[in-house]
Every structure is written in C-alpha cells, then in structure tokens.
Design a protein around this motif. Structure first.
Motif, PDB file in Angstrom:
ATOM      1  N   UNK A  49       3.956  -9.935   3.123  1.00 27.01           N
ATOM      2  CA  UNK A  49       3.294 -11.219   3.358  1.00 27.01           C
ATOM      3  C   UNK A  49       1.816 -11.211   2.987  1.00 27.01           C
ATOM      4  N   UNK A  50       1.278 -10.050   2.549  1.00 24.72           N
ATOM      5  CA  UNK A  50      -0.137  -9.945   2.184  1.00 24.72           C
ATOM      6  C   UNK A  50      -0.364  -9.769   0.684  1.00 24.72           C
ATOM      7  N   UNK A  51       0.378  -8.875   0.067  1.00 24.01           N
ATOM      8  CA  UNK A  51       0.141  -8.523  -1.331  1.00 24.01           C
ATOM      9  C   UNK A  51       1.457  -8.444  -2.086  1.00 24.01           C
ATOM     10  N   UNK A  52       1.330  -8.439  -3.406  1.00 27.27           N
ATOM     11  CA  UNK A  52       2.495  -8.265  -4.278  1.00 27.27           C
ATOM     12  C   UNK A  52       2.090  -7.393  -5.454  1.00 27.27           C
ATOM     13  N   UNK A  53       2.877  -6.347  -5.719  1.00 25.99           N
ATOM     14  CA  UNK A  53       2.612  -5.434  -6.819  1.00 25.99           C
ATOM     15  C   UNK A  53       3.805  -5.444  -7.773  1.00 25.99           C
ATOM     16  N   UNK A  54       3.516  -5.776  -9.047  1.00 25.39           N
ATOM     17  CA  UNK A  54       4.562  -5.749 -10.058  1.00 25.39           C
ATOM     18  C   UNK A  54       4.595  -4.396 -10.765  1.00 25.39           C
ATOM     19  N   UNK A  55       5.589  -4.237 -11.612  1.00 29.50           N
ATOM     20  CA  UNK A  55       5.750  -3.055 -12.476  1.00 29.50           C
ATOM     21  C   UNK A  55       5.819  -1.772 -11.654  1.00 29.50           C
ATOM     22  N   UNK A  56       6.599  -1.797 -10.589  1.00 28.76           N
ATOM     23  CA  UNK A  56       6.837  -0.594  -9.790  1.00 28.76           C
ATOM     24  C   UNK A  56       8.049   0.129 -10.374  1.00 28.76           C
ATOM     25  N   UNK A  57       7.855   1.370 -10.805  1.00 25.17           N
ATOM     26  CA  UNK A  57       8.929   2.122 -11.451  1.00 25.17           C
ATOM     27  C   UNK A  57       9.924   2.663 -10.430  1.00 25.17           C
ATOM     28  N   UNK A  76      -7.652  -6.288  -9.431  1.00 18.72           N
ATOM     29  CA  UNK A  76      -8.973  -6.664  -8.924  1.00 18.72           C
ATOM     30  C   UNK A  76      -9.152  -6.405  -7.431  1.00 18.72           C
ATOM     31  N   UNK A  77      -8.200  -5.681  -6.802  1.00 20.01           N
ATOM     32  CA  UNK A  77      -8.426  -5.198  -5.455  1.00 20.01           C
ATOM     33  C   UNK A  77      -9.309  -3.951  -5.531  1.00 20.01           C
ATOM     34  N   UNK A  78      -9.824  -3.507  -4.388  1.00 20.24           N
ATOM     35  CA  UNK A  78     -10.588  -2.263  -4.337  1.00 20.24           C
ATOM     36  C   UNK A  78     -10.223  -1.505  -3.070  1.00 20.24           C
ATOM     37  N   UNK A  79     -10.549  -0.212  -3.039  1.00 22.57           N
ATOM     38  CA  UNK A  79     -10.192   0.665  -1.930  1.00 22.57           C
ATOM     39  C   UNK A  79     -11.442   1.143  -1.209  1.00 22.57           C
ATOM     40  N   UNK A  80     -11.261   1.410   0.074  1.00 23.94           N
ATOM     41  CA  UNK A  80     -12.291   2.099   0.849  1.00 23.94           C
ATOM     42  C   UNK A  80     -11.603   3.134   1.727  1.00 23.94           C
ATOM     43  N   UNK A  81     -12.017   4.399   1.579  1.00 19.49           N
ATOM     44  CA  UNK A  81     -11.437   5.498   2.344  1.00 19.49           C
ATOM     45  C   UNK A  81     -12.458   6.003   3.362  1.00 19.49           C
ATOM     46  N   UNK A  82     -11.985   6.339   4.547  1.00 20.33           N
ATOM     47  CA  UNK A  82     -12.820   7.062   5.504  1.00 20.33           C
ATOM     48  C   UNK A  82     -11.997   8.184   6.116  1.00 20.33           C
ATOM     49  N   UNK A  83     -12.479   8.796   7.180  1.00 17.70           N
ATOM     50  CA  UNK A  83     -11.794   9.965   7.731  1.00 17.70           C
ATOM     51  C   UNK A  83     -10.547   9.614   8.526  1.00 17.70           C
ATOM     52  N   UNK A  84     -10.269   8.346   8.729  1.00 24.24           N
ATOM     53  CA  UNK A  84      -9.089   7.966   9.508  1.00 24.24           C
ATOM     54  C   UNK A  84      -8.169   6.987   8.789  1.00 24.24           C
ATOM     55  N   UNK A  85      -8.726   6.168   7.861  1.00 32.84           N
ATOM     56  CA  UNK A  85      -7.913   5.110   7.266  1.00 32.84           C
ATOM     57  C   UNK A  85      -8.308   4.860   5.817  1.00 32.84           C
ATOM     58  N   UNK A  86      -7.423   4.115   5.148  1.00 34.25           N
ATOM     59  CA  UNK A  86      -7.686   3.617   3.802  1.00 34.25           C
ATOM     60  C   UNK A  86      -7.525   2.103   3.840  1.00 34.25           C
ATOM     61  N   UNK A  87      -8.519   1.371   3.279  1.00 34.15           N
ATOM     62  CA  UNK A  87      -8.485  -0.079   3.293  1.00 34.15           C
ATOM     63  C   UNK A  87      -8.303  -0.601   1.865  1.00 34.15           C
ATOM     64  N   UNK A  88      -7.426  -1.583   1.706  1.00 33.71           N
ATOM     65  CA  UNK A  88      -7.323  -2.324   0.454  1.00 33.71           C
ATOM     66  C   UNK A  88      -8.082  -3.626   0.657  1.00 33.71           C
ATOM     67  N   UNK A  89      -9.155  -3.820  -0.116  1.00 32.80           N
ATOM     68  CA  UNK A  89     -10.066  -4.943   0.077  1.00 32.80           C
ATOM     69  C   UNK A  89      -9.757  -6.071  -0.897  1.00 32.80           C
ATOM     70  N   UNK A  90     -10.091  -7.274  -0.500  1.00 30.86           N
ATOM     71  CA  UNK A  90      -9.830  -8.449  -1.311  1.00 30.86           C
ATOM     72  C   UNK A  90     -10.640  -8.407  -2.608  1.00 30.86           C
ATOM     73  N   UNK A  91     -10.150  -9.089  -3.658  1.00 30.05           N
ATOM     74  CA  UNK A  91     -10.932  -9.153  -4.906  1.00 30.05           C
ATOM     75  C   UNK A  91     -12.284  -9.799  -4.669  1.00 30.05           C
ATOM     76  N   UNK A  92     -13.300  -9.303  -5.368  1.00 28.22           N
ATOM     77  CA  UNK A  92     -14.639  -9.855  -5.254  1.00 28.22           C
ATOM     78  C   UNK A  92     -15.572  -9.076  -4.354  1.00 28.22           C
ATOM     79  N   UNK A  93     -15.054  -8.080  -3.622  1.00 27.29           N
ATOM     80  CA  UNK A  93     -15.916  -7.295  -2.741  1.00 27.29           C
ATOM     81  C   UNK A  93     -16.849  -6.417  -3.585  1.00 27.29           C
ATOM     82  N   UNK A  94     -18.145  -6.464  -3.276  1.00 28.66           N
ATOM     83  CA  UNK A  94     -19.149  -5.707  -4.034  1.00 28.66           C
ATOM     84  C   UNK A  94     -19.847  -4.737  -3.092  1.00 28.66           C
ATOM     85  N   UNK A  95     -19.911  -3.468  -3.478  1.00 29.24           N
ATOM     86  CA  UNK A  95     -20.584  -2.442  -2.681  1.00 29.24           C
ATOM     87  C   UNK A  95     -22.071  -2.458  -3.000  1.00 29.24           C
ATOM     88  N   UNK A  96     -22.949  -2.569  -2.003  1.00 26.66           N
ATOM     89  CA  UNK A  96     -24.401  -2.528  -2.267  1.00 26.66           C
ATOM     90  C   UNK A  96     -24.804  -1.207  -2.915  1.00 26.66           C
TER      91      UNK A  96
END
Length: 227
Positions: A49-57, A76-96
């Motif tokens: 209900x959140x995302x859709x990924x095509x071309x999965x082998x 156009x999604x992006x990732x953020x990893x820390x010591x406990x979790x991994x986040x998939x962020x919405x398109x358009x997120x810019x890291x300072x």
C-alpha cells in the motif's frame, strides 16, 4: 521479508507468489556464493500500500528476497541507514551539505567508497563547522549589518568574508531592528473633504531620471519636482 542489499544490482526473489503480473523471460543466470548459480526465468511487480517496484526477477534457486538499493534509487527514492533501521525516503528529499561526511559514487548498479580520498594529502580537507552560541550569532549578525543568517552561513562556508570565525550561526528570528526595517507602514485613510488651508501644507514630490541635460558642473541626471 526482503533484504536491502547495496551489492545486488537487481531486485530478485525465489518466491513467485510474492510477485504480480509475472511474465516468463530468459534472463540468464545469477552467481551465488559458494560457486552456485541461479537462473532468471521470470519477472514481475512487487507492491504494497506504500510503494511499487517493477522488474523484480524470479530466480527459483534463490532462498532469500533481495531488494536492490540502486533500483530503488532509480525510482527517485533515497535511503537512510542508522544503527537500528533503514529508511526509504520519499522522492525529493535533499540532504544538507553540512551533514555529509563522505560520499560513495555509483558505479554501474553498486556504490563504491574510496577511503583513500579522506587520507591523501592533496585532497581538500573536510571543514566541520561548530555551532555558534546565541550571543555570538547575534553579535556577528549586528557586525554584518543585520544580514540574513542563511546568507551569513553561505559567506562563511565559501570563505567570502575575512575575520569571521568559522562557525554555524543560528538563532531565532527575533531581531527587533530587522523586524522594524522590514515592516510596512499603515496607509493613510482617504478624506472626503480637503483640509489643506495653508500654503506649502501639502507637497507633491517626484524624483525621476535620467534626463538628457546634466546639471552645470556635475554629472547628475536626476530631477526632483516639488509641486
């Protein structure tokens, strides 16, 4: 359960029931650890209900579900990893820029980090700015003629001002002189009856330029009209 894998160049799974709109293909083989191979025999879509990924082998010999970081970033999604979790962020997120310590460039469908860049003597050193205190921020804000704080940090980051300490300035936007200088005057109410009774009590003034003739002895081309 899907494993988020930076080294995996394509989404792939060994469970065809997780995919929708599956089509049969002859996609070649995939090398596994331990001199084992798998064969890509299908391709489908993975979604919730959140995302859709095509071309999965679909690889029947695969025992785990692998989610390719590079393929997710292609959407156009992006990732953020820390010591406990991994986040998939919405398109358009810019890291300072001030948050970035090092960068791993993308090569084909994987990300490679060159650790020698941070240790070579000819490389540009990373400048980490310490946060200035509120009193220092207010002081330099006044010394620099009440400049905007964002512009202050831009000038310091790019070494455009000499003598200002390299710090990150940030204080609440409550500078009274700045607010007074930017405020708008309240317009006068129109009067139904003319109240002017004395000569020069009302003046109409206009300043315009340029004019074709200069003032005698000077090069001014401005005219002030008083009526």
């Amino acid at each position: 359960m899907w494993y988020v894998d930076n080294g995996c160049s394509r989404h792939m799974t060994g469970n065809i029931r997780l995919l929708e709109d599956v089509i049969k293909i002859d996609g070649g083989y995939v090398a596994f650890a331990g001199n084992k191979d798998g064969y890509i025999t299908g391709k489908g879509t993975l979604k919730n209900d959140k995302v859709k990924f095509e071309k999965v082998n679909y690889v029947d010999q695969l025992e785990h579900n692998l989610l390719s970081v590079s393929q997710v970033c292609d959407k156009k999604f992006s990732f953020h990893f820390n010591d406990t979790e991994c986040y998939i962020l919405k398109p358009g997120f810019v890291i300072p820029d001030e948050w970035i310590q090092m960068k791993a460039s993308r090569r084909n469908d994987t990300y490679v980090l060159d650790m020698s860049v941070a240790t070579t003597t000819d490389s540009i050193p990373t400048c980490l700015l310490s946060k200035a205190s509120e009193s220092d921020s207010i002081l330099w804000h006044r010394k620099l003629a009440h400049i905007n704080y964002r512009k202050m940090n831009y000038l310091l980051k790019n070494d455009l001002v000499i003598g200002v300490p390299k710090m990150k300035f940030s204080v609440p936007d409550d500078c009274i002189p700045c607010k007074k200088g930017k405020q708008h005057k309240k317009s006068h109410k129109s009067k139904a009856k003319n109240s002017i009774v004395t000569l020069l009590e009302l003046l109409h003034m206009d300043l315009f330029e340029p004019i074709s003739y200069r003032s005698p002895g000077v090069s001014d081309r401005y005219v002030l009209v008083c009526d």
